[in-house]
Design an enzyme around this catalytic site. Structure first.
Site, short mmCIF file in Angstrom:
data_model
loop_
_atom_site.label_atom_id
_atom_site.label_comp_id
_atom_site.label_asym_id
_atom_site.label_seq_id
_atom_site.Cartn_x
_atom_site.Cartn_y
_atom_site.Cartn_z
N ASP A 32 0.49 -1.38 -0.15
CA ASP A 32 0.24 0.56 0.48
C ASP A 32 0.53 0.55 0.32
O ASP A 32 1.73 1.20 0.13
CB ASP A 32 -1.10 -0.05 0.83
C1 BGC Z 1 -5.05 3.05 0.45
C2 BGC Z 1 -5.04 2.30 -0.53
C3 BGC Z 1 -5.03 2.77 -2.01
C4 BGC Z 1 -3.87 3.52 -2.27
C5 BGC Z 1 -3.81 4.26 -4.11
C6 BGC Z 1 -3.40 4.28 0.19
O1 BGC Z 1 -3.91 5.28 1.03
O2 BGC Z 1 -4.86 2.59 1.71
O3 BGC Z 1 -6.74 1.18 -0.42
O4 BGC Z 1 -5.15 1.70 -3.17
O5 BGC Z 1 -3.46 3.93 -1.66
O6 BGC Z 1 -4.59 4.84 -4.39
#
Ligand code: BGC
Length: 745
Positions: free
Chosen positions: A293
């Site tokens: 993530d």
């Molecule tokens: C979130 C994810 C997301 C990623 C990309 C992160 O902060 O936890 O769910 O896919 O950002 O935007």
């Protein structure tokens, strides 16, 4: 946040050919990867170490008022082969231009992969996932994901960071809006439907994008519902309640997985070999790639399990994270870690293989621009067909929580006072994680009522969502005076749920409860429409409102879908995917709790309870009313005493006893009365959504197999144990029809 680190790797180590580390065993769920296996190997042979690491590197692009932009450093990284994937990059011209750089200006012409959070629609916005889950309509949910994938793929996207399948029992957690609620079984079925929709007829088709199941694992169990917080639970609990939806998504064909921010059992998920290697790859035979993530790799320093970024990268790669989202740690340190022998070339090559395989499977090496298609974009984006699908899913997602005196539906000649901060709002209706959606494309509640033919609608905003100014109440009361019914549209702001949006108080924000109390003094019937991203504490609202429609964030077609339900053109059929608590102090409150040694007894102090609150929620899981009523007959069973391994055949007759045609979600729960470990008082094991005409009846059949009676036994083996079971069938988790059955060894 970690932005661009302008490091250029100076060590171009020669690339040795490594043997394939992963024998591609064929399992039904994961196609043995590459049609282009030999192509992957041939390409791998040509790649420098820097080019390999580039394939493991994912950066974000940005969005300015002028449209999409990319930082100069990242552009240079594409040119040098130091970045192989981008996210937040969409629109046909932008993705074409970036892809052109990768194809025309790099040595090996490896196409870029474009990802984006297409969570509940790209431009045509569908209800938030929690809202869609309330439809319990797998066909509708699949359709929603299909439309989203069609639109997103036309805009140049190859990959969506969805579905989010985190089971969540705590409505304080803002991210409950992204998932399917509190139940594992419902979560599994919805996860599968979403993957089917996202990946369509299969990766390689231009209207299908890669699914990414997230956030692996158990992110939804953040302590106290505080985002990013620690997760700690027994392995039994993890495997039984939290892991199945990820597995279901992977079995349905999801080709990528996102590691979660939280730790589990003391190890951040991003560096957790037990989760990523033992369970995901070895037990589940997952063959796709794992992405971290956002800066998840770098955050392992804050978690305190590594001393610095370099060690964080080593831990992540060793655990099984193939792609680094936004930390730039693989880019900066992998070569050094390799020289120091902290990681092996084989580990790098394996990660590269998994990513390249999917680029081949997408067909990007044959036609790198195949997804960025202006003609397809123009034909599909916000098309009448897509909007009709959004309206259909939206109306199915609405839950009728209360309808005192059958105040709903409202005839078209009703004089309506339409009141509240969300009554004519458009910008909030798309909710959080709304892709490239725009509030300006939305139909407001006011517009929806007008379009439906309600032409006696007077409006007063009365207050904002979250401030404390009550000066608008007076005008609202005046409007109320001349109305037959007050329709009051209340809720949260869209940014009050989603990531980093946990709340310690889950009542309606601002002065909205006061507004309702003031309106109650008018003596007029009150219909409350709620827009929110989580279960709220509605203990005050249920007293002041006659009818309550839970409308979540319904997306582009909000007003039309609500008008369908308010007018009775569609009879509401949604059922809650999460319990609504009586107070925040009850949280977590969920239907599949354990009996305890001292089961709740309101009349006995020494039982498992609070002294100032009941145990049951305000509205239970699975609950939702209809304009009609359904009556359940006794449960019939062909073989109430059955041999382990043989299916149990059950039937129930459901009668529509009210004045409207309607749809009912018939839910089947079991209880394992005595087992080697404690079992929940009820567990959902099957459901069917059926339409029954007024006065009609339908016999619904269920067949339960051994898997439905199975759980992690005392020895952690998954299986069933002979003995007595109770079956409950009905229209919510409080289903009252009961039958005892017995499994013989
Ligand atoms: C979130 C994810 C997301 C990623 C990309 C992160 O902060 O936890 O769910 O896919 O950002 O935007």
């Amino acid at each position: 946040m970690f932005y661009k680190f302008s490091f250029f790797l100076i060590f171009f180590l020669c690339t040795c050919v490594q043997p394939m580390a992963h024998a591609q065993t064929r399992v039904p769920s994961q196609k043995s990867a590459p049609a282009g296996n030999s192509k992957v190997e041939a390409l791998l042979k040509k790649m420098t170490l820097q080019e390999k690491i580039g394939q493991l590197t994912l950066y974000t692009t940005d969005w300015e008022s002028t449209g999409p932009t990319i930082r100069d450093g990242y552009k240079n990284d594409i040119r040098s082969g130091a970045c192989g994937a981008l996210f937040n990059s969409h629109t046909v011209p932008f993705t074409r231009e970036l892809q052109r750089i990768a194809i025309e200006e790099t040595r090996l012409k490896i196409p870029l992969l474009f990802g984006y959070d297409v969570i509940h629609g790209y431009k045509t916005i569908f209800p938030i996932p929690l809202g869609e889950a309330a439809s319990w309509d797998l066909t509708a949910i699949e359709k929603s994901a299909r439309v989203a994938a069609k639109e997103a793929s036309s805009a140049g996207l190859h990959w969506t960071f969805a579905p989010m399948v985190d089971v969540a029992r705590d409505p304080r957690w803002g991210r409950v809006m992204e998932g399917a609620g509190e139940d594992t079984y419902l979560g599994c079925r919805i996860a599968e439907a979403r993957v089917r929709g996202i990946q369509g007829k299969g990766i390689g088709n231009t209207d299908a994008v890669l699914a990414c199941v997230k956030h692996y694992a158990a992110y939804g169990a953040a302590i106290g519902g505080r985002d990013y917080n620690t997760v700690d639970m027994s392995e039994r609990f993890l495997r039984e309640y939290y892991l199945p939806p990820y597995k279901a998504a992977i079995d349905a064909g999801a080709r990528t997985v996102m590691a979660s921010f939280n730790d589990y059992d003391g190890v951040p998920a991003t560096g957790n070999k037990f989760l990523l290697d033992q369970i995901l790859r070895k037990e589940w035979k997952f063959k796709g790639f794992v992405v971290s993530d956002y800066t998840g790799i770098a955050e392992m320093v804050n978690h305190g399990v590594v001393a610095n970024d370099k060690e964080a990268g080593e831990l992540a790669l060793q655990a099984g994270v193939d792609m680094d989202m936004q930390s730039a740690i693989y880019q900066r340190f992998t070569a050094q870690s390799l020289r120091e022998g902290k990681i092996s070339l084989q580990q790098i090559d394996d990660a590269v293989r998994r990513i390249l395989s999917l680029k081949f499977e997408l067909g990007l090496f044959d036609d790198p621009y195949k997804f960025s298609d202006q003609a397809r974009y123009d034909a599909t984006i916000l098309s009448a067909e897509n909007r009709a699908a959004a309206r259909d899913v939206a109306k199915r997602s609405i839950v009728l929580l209360q309808n005192k005196g059958n105040v709903l539906p409202l005839s078209k000649n009703t004089k309506i006072a339409l009141i509240g901060p969300l009554a004519e709002n458009k910008s909030e209706l798309i909710g959080n994680w709304c892709g490239a959606g725009s509030g300006s494309d939305c139909v407001s509640v006011r517009e929806g009522l007008q379009l439906a033919g309600y032409n006696q609608v007077a409006f007063a905003k009365a207050c904002e969502i979250a401030d404390h100014d009550e000066s608008g109440f007076k005008a609202a009361l005046e409007v109320a005076q001349h109305a037959d019914v007050l329709v009051v549209v209340l809720g949260e702001r869209a940014d009050m749920s989603g990531e980093a949006a946990s709340r310690s108080n889950i009542k309606l924000p601002g002065v909205q409860e006061n507004l309702l109390k003031a309106l109650k003094s008018s003596g007029k019937p009150i219909v409350v429409i709620l827009m929110n991203g989580r279960p709220l504490d509605l203990s005050e609202i249920v007293n002041d409102a006659d009818a309550i429609l839970e409308a979540w964030w319904l997306g582009t077609e909000t007003g039309n879908a609500l008008a369908d339900v308010i007018s009775g053109a569609y009879n509401p059929s949604g059922k809650l995917p999460m319990s609504f608590p009586k107070s925040v102090g009850q949280i977590p409150v969920y239907y599949n709790y354990k009996s305890t040694g001292r089961p709740y007894d309101p009349n006995s102090k020494w039982t498992s309870k609070y002294i100032d609150e009941q145990n049951n929620p305000l509205f239970p899981f699975g609950f939702g009313l209809s304009y009609t009523t359904f009556e359940y007959g006794e449960i019939q069973c062909d073989n109430p005493v059955f041999k382990k391994g043989t299916p149990v055949q059950l039937r129930v007759n459901v009668r529509n006893t009210g004045k409207y045609d309607g749809e009912e979600v018939v839910q089947l729960y079991i209880r394992d009365v005595t087992a080697s470990v404690t079992r929940p008082v009820r567990e959902l094991k099957a459901f069917k959504k059926i339409k029954i005409p007024q006065g009609g009846n339908e016999t619904i059949s269920f067949s339960l197999t051994d898997a439905d009676f199975s759980f992690y036994k005392k020895n952690m083996q998954f299986g069933s144990e002979a003995g007595k079971f109770e079956i409950y069938i009905g229209g919510s988790a409080l289903a009252s029809r009961k039958l005892s059955i017995e499994m013989k060894p």
